[in-house]
Scaffold this motif. Sequence first.
Motif: not given
Length: 509
Positions: A129-137
């Motif tokens: 929930l904290g990381i909204r970026s798909r790439v970063i996740m």
Amino acid sequence: MSTAIASDTHNPATLLDTFLGPTPMWYKKAVIAALVLNIPAFFILGPLVTSWIILFEFIFTLAMALKCFPLQPGGLLAIQVLALGLTDTYHVYEEVLHGLPVILLVVFMVAAVHFLREMLFKFINKVLLGIRSRVIMNFATVVVVSVLSAFLDALTILAILIALTTTFYLVYERVITKVGHEPGLPSDDSHIEESHLEDLEAFRGYLRGLLMHGAVATAIGGVSTLVGEPENIVIGSHTGWDFVTFFLINAPATMPTLVSGFIMCLLLEKIRPFGKFFGYGNELPEDVRTVLADEDARIQESETDRDRLVIKIQVVVFLIMVIALSLHLAEVGLIGLGIIILASSMLGETDEHSIGKAFVEGLPFASLLVVFFAIVAMINDQQMFTPVMEWVLSLDGRMQVFMVFVTNGALSAISDNVFVATIYMDQISPLLEAGVLSRELYEAQSVAVVMGTGIPSMSTPNGQAAFLFLLMSGIAPKIRLGYVTMVFMALPYFIITSITAGIVMYNWL
């Protein structure tokens, strides 16, 4: 009632109806046809050709895992292998003994994860929930999983990831299930509210991408160290490499391969059309994010002192598990059993039926592994790979090292990488002792075995134990992750890492 009775009278159940249960009729007939035709093939074509036929039939049963769990059709083939004398029960038992560490891992370590589920869900839910970026996740997943797989155990790390994604899926499925309905077969969406089907498909795509990134990361990370993959221990025992020596000697091959995997992850997630083509690049739908956030808020609101104590206990037990795995105090499976005992004792779970739920995920796969080892015993007894190995070892210098890498990858993709590594090292170690091979060429070939069994083997689910476990997991049919889908999603990683490793191996000497 009379109508139902009449219907049963007109359509009596047959043996074909009960055979393999709800499996499609065409697949049932294909399995029966294979079992029947293997008999004349044995007498007409001979044991070696029949063994190759049965090997590819077994791989086909793995490919059809979403239609029928391979234990039954694959197990019938294994029984036929014994009946035809292509191997014997003694050699099967020997292969099972060789694979006992993996079996113990699947039985106990996978069950151990069950007793840590609340803590793991709470932590990863915050991350998701904290990381909204798909790439970063996804990139963070690949980096973290690859590093952990190098120092802990690849299958354990993937088992944790599978447990977490399963929990996420079940939370969302529970919310979108129609009132008064219960989830049916994994392939059936009739219990889902129609308005949520589009988001559900997108969520499945998101989880497929996350799991495949994680699965590949276990391969590119695990190949780097002595303890990252089971076959590395076999190779290290032959060469005499300790942990540091193994890492340093193999680093010129493993590190560029690891970096190439990281680059491919970024390409798949940053270049959307490219990623979409291979099944990646799916965003986490906002409705799904809202459901998971609401579940997180509900858990926090209803959290009691006992719930907080459970989380603290699980954190302590998890840290003990990490320390034990990183120091390799015992076989991974035995560490898993110790974690089960510690966690269940401290959490007060003493009822055998409650404890039994922890083993539901691992035991079917452990049974399938034993069947798989029967097929490996057939490969060994019929010396199916021997001609290939003898041809490779007849080559000279640079080409020999390169072809050791290529053939190890090809054979590991259709067999067991520990088995392939064992056979290759058994072939080349006596040559070193006899003075036929120099130490330099011997170590180059050993690195080629490390890279061959660890990297190209990701091209198929049966090439890596972690991949096969993912394919056979309960989440796979729910998110529509079948054999062919896994092969296709692993393809870009397989290409870039195999090319990178291949270039390094060709220029090693």
